[in-house]
Design a protein around this motif. Structure first.
Motif, PDB file in Angstrom:
ATOM      1  N   ASN A  32       0.806  -1.208   0.000  1.00  0.00           N
ATOM      2  CA  ASN A  32       0.000   0.000   0.000  1.00  0.00           C
ATOM      3  C   ASN A  32       0.844   1.265   0.000  1.00  0.00           C
ATOM      4  O   ASN A  32       2.006   1.258   0.402  1.00  0.00           O
ATOM      5  N   TYR A  52       5.515   5.590  -0.759  1.00  0.00           N
ATOM      6  CA  TYR A  52       5.188   4.322  -1.375  1.00  0.00           C
ATOM      7  C   TYR A  52       6.413   3.414  -1.313  1.00  0.00           C
ATOM      8  O   TYR A  52       7.459   3.732  -1.879  1.00  0.00           O
ATOM      9  N   ASP A  99      -3.636   2.597   1.670  1.00  0.00           N
ATOM     10  CA  ASP A  99      -4.510   2.179   0.568  1.00  0.00           C
ATOM     11  C   ASP A  99      -3.796   2.468  -0.750  1.00  0.00           C
ATOM     12  O   ASP A  99      -2.584   2.649  -0.771  1.00  0.00           O
ATOM     13  N   ALA A 100      -4.562   2.519  -1.813  1.00  0.00           N
ATOM     14  CA  ALA A 100      -4.029   2.845  -3.144  1.00  0.00           C
ATOM     15  C   ALA A 100      -4.759   4.097  -3.632  1.00  0.00           C
ATOM     16  O   ALA A 100      -5.732   3.988  -4.381  1.00  0.00           O
ATOM     17  N   TRP A 105      -3.143  11.451  -3.205  1.00  0.00           N
ATOM     18  CA  TRP A 105      -2.709  10.835  -1.950  1.00  0.00           C
ATOM     19  C   TRP A 105      -3.227  11.600  -0.744  1.00  0.00           C
ATOM     20  O   TRP A 105      -3.356  11.038   0.337  1.00  0.00           O
TER      21      TRP A 105
END
Length: 124
Positions: A32, A52, A99-100, A105
């Motif tokens: 994630n 990330y 999360d993605a 973001w």
């Protein structure tokens, strides 16, 4: 989705420093985008910084750039937020999220996994 647990919140004077930690499950950590958000009383939750694992890409809100640093310890599946030169306006509950989120973001609506939060108070 795995669990997230923040720690490190405290009360400090303006100009001081704190380091927040966000411990994640190994799966969550490696699959994630991880981000720090904060929410002050009466205000909306806002994105502070994100990272990330797979690419090392890092993002910051303009309000914290040059004062805050986000980094990871891959051996501990833990994300950190080093906060320097803290200001009273940094006072908030700080959350980590996973999360993605795609290109946004900083949008809390893009995250499904949240920690319980850790509180930061900066006095003048």
């Amino acid at each position: 989705q795995g669990q997230l647990m923040e720690s490190g919140g405290d009360s400090v004077q303006a100009g001081g420093s704190l380091r927040l930690s966000c411990a994640a499950s190994a799966y969550t950590y490696r699959t994630n985008f991880l981000a720090w958000f904060r929410q002050a009383p009466g205000k909306e939750r806002e994105g502070v910084a994100g990272i990330y694992f797979r690419t090392g890409s890092i993002f910051y809100a303009d309000s914290v750039k040059d004062r805050f640093t986000i980094f990871q310890d891959n051996t501990k599946s833990t994300m950190y937020l080093q906060m320097n030169n803290l200001k009273p306006e940094d006072t908030a509950m700080y959350y980590c999220a996973a999360d993605a989120p795609g290109d946004t973001w900083y949008d809390p609506g893009k995250y499904r996994t949240w920690g319980q939060g850790t509180h930061v108070t900066v006095s003048s």
